[in-house]
Design a protein around this motif. Structure first.
Motif, PDB file in Angstrom:
ATOM      1  N   LYS A  95     -55.626   4.689  50.114  1.00 23.72           N
ATOM      2  CA  LYS A  95     -54.625   4.505  49.064  1.00 23.72           C
ATOM      3  C   LYS A  95     -54.368   3.025  48.775  1.00 23.72           C
ATOM      4  N   ILE A  96     -55.119   2.148  49.419  1.00 23.50           N
ATOM      5  CA  ILE A  96     -54.882   0.717  49.277  1.00 23.50           C
ATOM      6  C   ILE A  96     -56.142   0.028  48.761  1.00 23.50           C
ATOM      7  N   SER A  97     -55.973  -1.174  48.250  1.00 20.08           N
ATOM      8  CA  SER A  97     -57.097  -1.899  47.629  1.00 20.08           C
ATOM      9  C   SER A  97     -57.809  -2.778  48.650  1.00 20.08           C
ATOM     10  N   LEU A  98     -58.207  -2.170  49.759  1.00 14.85           N
ATOM     11  CA  LEU A  98     -58.984  -2.866  50.780  1.00 14.85           C
ATOM     12  C   LEU A  98     -60.193  -2.009  51.135  1.00 14.85           C
ATOM     13  N   THR A  99     -61.282  -2.674  51.495  1.00 12.70           N
ATOM     14  CA  THR A  99     -62.441  -1.927  51.960  1.00 12.70           C
ATOM     15  C   THR A  99     -62.166  -1.399  53.369  1.00 12.70           C
ATOM     16  N   ALA A 115     -60.405  -2.279  59.054  1.00 12.48           N
ATOM     17  CA  ALA A 115     -60.758  -2.426  60.466  1.00 12.48           C
ATOM     18  C   ALA A 115     -60.306  -3.775  61.004  1.00 12.48           C
ATOM     19  N   GLN A 116     -60.477  -4.840  60.212  1.00  4.79           N
ATOM     20  CA  GLN A 116     -60.050  -6.171  60.650  1.00  4.79           C
ATOM     21  C   GLN A 116     -58.548  -6.234  60.862  1.00  4.79           C
ATOM     22  N   LYS A 117     -57.790  -5.579  59.989  1.00  8.71           N
ATOM     23  CA  LYS A 117     -56.343  -5.567  60.147  1.00  8.71           C
ATOM     24  C   LYS A 117     -55.923  -4.786  61.392  1.00  8.71           C
ATOM     25  N   ILE A 118     -56.648  -3.708  61.703  1.00  9.83           N
ATOM     26  CA  ILE A 118     -56.325  -2.908  62.893  1.00  9.83           C
ATOM     27  C   ILE A 118     -56.456  -3.751  64.157  1.00  9.83           C
ATOM     28  N   THR A 119     -57.472  -4.627  64.211  1.00  5.36           N
ATOM     29  CA  THR A 119     -57.668  -5.461  65.401  1.00  5.36           C
ATOM     30  C   THR A 119     -56.482  -6.387  65.649  1.00  5.36           C
ATOM     31  N   LYS A 120     -55.760  -6.720  64.594  1.00  6.54           N
ATOM     32  CA  LYS A 120     -54.581  -7.591  64.739  1.00  6.54           C
ATOM     33  C   LYS A 120     -53.296  -6.781  64.945  1.00  6.54           C
ATOM     34  N   LEU A 121     -53.384  -5.486  64.688  1.00  4.78           N
ATOM     35  CA  LEU A 121     -52.210  -4.616  64.742  1.00  4.78           C
ATOM     36  C   LEU A 121     -51.892  -4.154  66.159  1.00  4.78           C
ATOM     37  N   ILE A 122     -52.935  -3.981  66.980  1.00  4.88           N
ATOM     38  CA  ILE A 122     -52.741  -3.409  68.310  1.00  4.88           C
ATOM     39  C   ILE A 122     -53.743  -4.013  69.284  1.00  4.88           C
ATOM     40  N   ASP A 123     -53.270  -4.328  70.480  1.00  7.14           N
ATOM     41  CA  ASP A 123     -54.106  -4.885  71.550  1.00  7.14           C
ATOM     42  C   ASP A 123     -54.923  -3.759  72.161  1.00  7.14           C
ATOM     43  N   ILE A 145     -45.848   8.645  66.423  1.00  4.16           N
ATOM     44  CA  ILE A 145     -46.107   7.917  65.169  1.00  4.16           C
ATOM     45  C   ILE A 145     -45.156   6.721  65.053  1.00  4.16           C
ATOM     46  N   ASN A 146     -44.889   6.092  66.210  1.00  2.00           N
ATOM     47  CA  ASN A 146     -43.976   4.943  66.230  1.00  2.00           C
ATOM     48  C   ASN A 146     -44.651   3.647  65.775  1.00  2.00           C
ATOM     49  N   LEU A 147     -45.936   3.706  65.444  1.00  6.26           N
ATOM     50  CA  LEU A 147     -46.620   2.523  64.915  1.00  6.26           C
ATOM     51  C   LEU A 147     -46.554   2.469  63.391  1.00  6.26           C
ATOM     52  N   VAL A 148     -46.010   3.516  62.781  1.00  5.62           N
ATOM     53  CA  VAL A 148     -45.971   3.597  61.317  1.00  5.62           C
ATOM     54  C   VAL A 148     -45.282   2.399  60.661  1.00  5.62           C
ATOM     55  N   PRO A 149     -44.112   1.951  61.135  1.00  4.73           N
ATOM     56  CA  PRO A 149     -43.487   0.779  60.496  1.00  4.73           C
ATOM     57  C   PRO A 149     -44.377  -0.456  60.507  1.00  4.73           C
ATOM     58  N   ALA A 150     -45.058  -0.689  61.624  1.00  6.29           N
ATOM     59  CA  ALA A 150     -45.953  -1.852  61.717  1.00  6.29           C
ATOM     60  C   ALA A 150     -47.148  -1.683  60.801  1.00  6.29           C
ATOM     61  N   VAL A 151     -47.656  -0.475  60.678  1.00  4.80           N
ATOM     62  CA  VAL A 151     -48.792  -0.223  59.780  1.00  4.80           C
ATOM     63  C   VAL A 151     -48.376  -0.463  58.327  1.00  4.80           C
ATOM     64  N   LYS A 152     -47.216   0.052  57.948  1.00  5.24           N
ATOM     65  CA  LYS A 152     -46.747  -0.130  56.573  1.00  5.24           C
ATOM     66  C   LYS A 152     -46.542  -1.609  56.253  1.00  5.24           C
ATOM     67  N   LYS A 153     -46.029  -2.350  57.216  1.00  3.63           N
ATOM     68  CA  LYS A 153     -45.831  -3.780  56.995  1.00  3.63           C
ATOM     69  C   LYS A 153     -47.165  -4.502  56.858  1.00  3.63           C
ATOM     70  N   ALA A 154     -48.114  -4.150  57.729  1.00  4.06           N
ATOM     71  CA  ALA A 154     -49.422  -4.814  57.703  1.00  4.06           C
ATOM     72  C   ALA A 154     -50.189  -4.529  56.413  1.00  4.06           C
ATOM     73  N   PHE A 155     -49.986  -3.339  55.856  1.00  5.83           N
ATOM     74  CA  PHE A 155     -50.739  -2.946  54.657  1.00  5.83           C
ATOM     75  C   PHE A 155     -49.873  -2.954  53.387  1.00  5.83           C
TER      76      PHE A 155
END
Length: 418
Positions: free
Chosen positions: A332-336, A341-349, A406-416
């Motif tokens: 639903k977003i304008s990213l490949t 995948a690159q954003k996920i690497t920064k989202l979670i250790d 699904i407690n990572l949802v706020p961080a995901v929404k912010k990142a994307f």
């Protein structure tokens, strides 16, 4: 053009699942008394016999034979006529000390730099076609067998059921990949030989499963899924006929042989590594849970309708080798997918120690995972009791299925930027 997709499940009494449950019960007992235990436990079950093998590094001592017997009895193998029961079967343990060559790659001076317990690839998957973000065919297959097990334990509406059973559900999807109807349901259940007339016995089993079991399953489903059931479903109940001989007497069981049942029923992908019998330092298990956690939170946050996430590791190395994402064109977003995948690497250790800490994996939480799937389950806290041979008792409150939060949802929404 519409298409069919099928998933299967197996019950807690299936021989491979008996093996998984024994292996995970042993894991739980080691972690209860020594959370830093390193365990890889394989189990084989056959007629009247259990064989335990594997490697352990732990400060605690356990009666693994008794743990195996208790697990078998809990499943329901308690009668001699099954040719496999917890009180009389032989239990042979060949568990030994873990190799130092493996251990030196995992334990590091700095705990957060703990290396991966092995190389490999792990996948996580999620879809919004069910409330628990699981593929519908697998979800229904699991639900059928859980309800069948409940009927067996109640022993009221259906009084002849034995522990071993399998299910399979085939769905018809439309061109938009939306499930439209249930095409067929296959159920094979072990049973007592309760009638001499075999044809009459099989007719009664078919009638009971369609008229008693299926309505109970439907009653617990959300309305959207209930609508998929109709009178045109092709039911195949015990299609081979009589199913009296079953469980480990009918077929040898081994730990780790139901990895697709354990995950996504053939949807997405699987890295090939089994889960049961492995402590969380083995990324086959912990990283697969982390990938499910990421995938579920990505779909729940609205990034996409469906997603597959892959991670890879090298043995003894803490940082992942790479992350791969496939949103199947549902983003639903304008990213490949590569940029996601690159954003996920920064989202979670995703270092193994960080995964263990985030998901609270060094706790005795694994027995509950060993039947009816490791994914799509209810996150909850339970009280569990463990015993050692010296009489020591450990009472613990543990949180199960933390990777389903699904407690990572706020961080995901912010990142994307959602």
């Amino acid at each position: 053009m519409s298409y069919l997709f099928t998933s299967e499940s197996v019950s807690e009494g299936h021989p491979d699942k008996v093996a998984d449950q024994i292996s995970d019960a042993i894991i739980d007992h080691f972690l209860a008394f020594d959370p830093q235990s390193k365990v890889a436990c394989e189990t084989l079950v056959t007629t009247g016999q259990v064989i335990l093998a594997g490697e352990v590094k732990s400060k605690t001592y356990l009666d693994v034979q008794q743990i195996a017997r208790n697990t078998i009895n809990k499943i329901g193998y308690t009668k001699g006529e099954y040719m496999f029961d917890g009180n009389s079967c032989g239990v042979l343990s060949t568990i030994h000390e873990q190799s130092e060559d493996i251990n030196r790659g995992v334990d590091k001076a700095s705990p957060e730099d703990q290396g991966a317990g092995d190389q490999g690839i792990m996948f996580g998957y999620a879809t919004n076609e069910t409330e628990n973000y699981m593929p519908l065919a697998l979800d229904l297959s699991h639900r059928i067998l859980k309800e069948l097990a409940a009927l067996r334990r109640e022993n009221k509406e259906i009084c002849y059921l034995r522990p071993d059973s399998k299910s399979q559900v085939t769905l018809e999807y439309n061109d938009d990949n939306v499930p439209m109807r249930i095409d067929s349901i296959v159920i094979s259940t072990q049973h007592d030989p309760f009638l001499e007339d075999e044809k009459a016995m099989l007719k009664m089993i078919e009638k009971d499963l369609i008229n008693v079991l299926i309505p109970r399953v439907i009653a617990k489903l959300p309305t959207k899924s209930q609508m998929l059931f109709n009178s045109d479903i092709n039911y195949q109940i015990n299609p081979t006929g009589k199913f009296v001989i079953g469980g480990p007497h009918g077929d040898t069981g081994l730990t780790g042989r139901k990895i697709v049942v354990d995950t996504y029923g053939g949807k997405g992908a699987h890295g090939g590594g089994a889960f049961s019998g492995k402590d969380p330092s083995k990324v086959d298990r912990s990283a697969a849970y982390a990938m499910r956690y990421i995938a579920k939170n990505m779909v729940a946050a609205g990034v996409c309708d469906e997603i597959l996430v892959q991670v890879s590791y090298a043995i003894g190395v803490s940082e992942p080798m790479g992350i791969y994402v496939n949103t199947y064109g549902t983003s639903k977003i304008s990213l490949t997918d590569g940029e996601i995948a690159q954003k996920i690497t920064k989202l979670i250790d995703l270092r193994p120690a960080a995964i263990e800490k985030r998901l609270k994996l060094r706790a005795p939480i694994y027995s509950e995972t060993a039947a009816y799937g490791h994914m799509g389950r209810e996150n909850r806290t339970v009280e569990k009791v463990f015993y050692r041979p010296n009489g020591e008792k450990k009472l613990l409150n543990v949180e199960l299925f933390t990777w389903e939060k699904i407690n990572l949802v706020p961080a995901v929404k912010k990142a994307f930027n959602l």
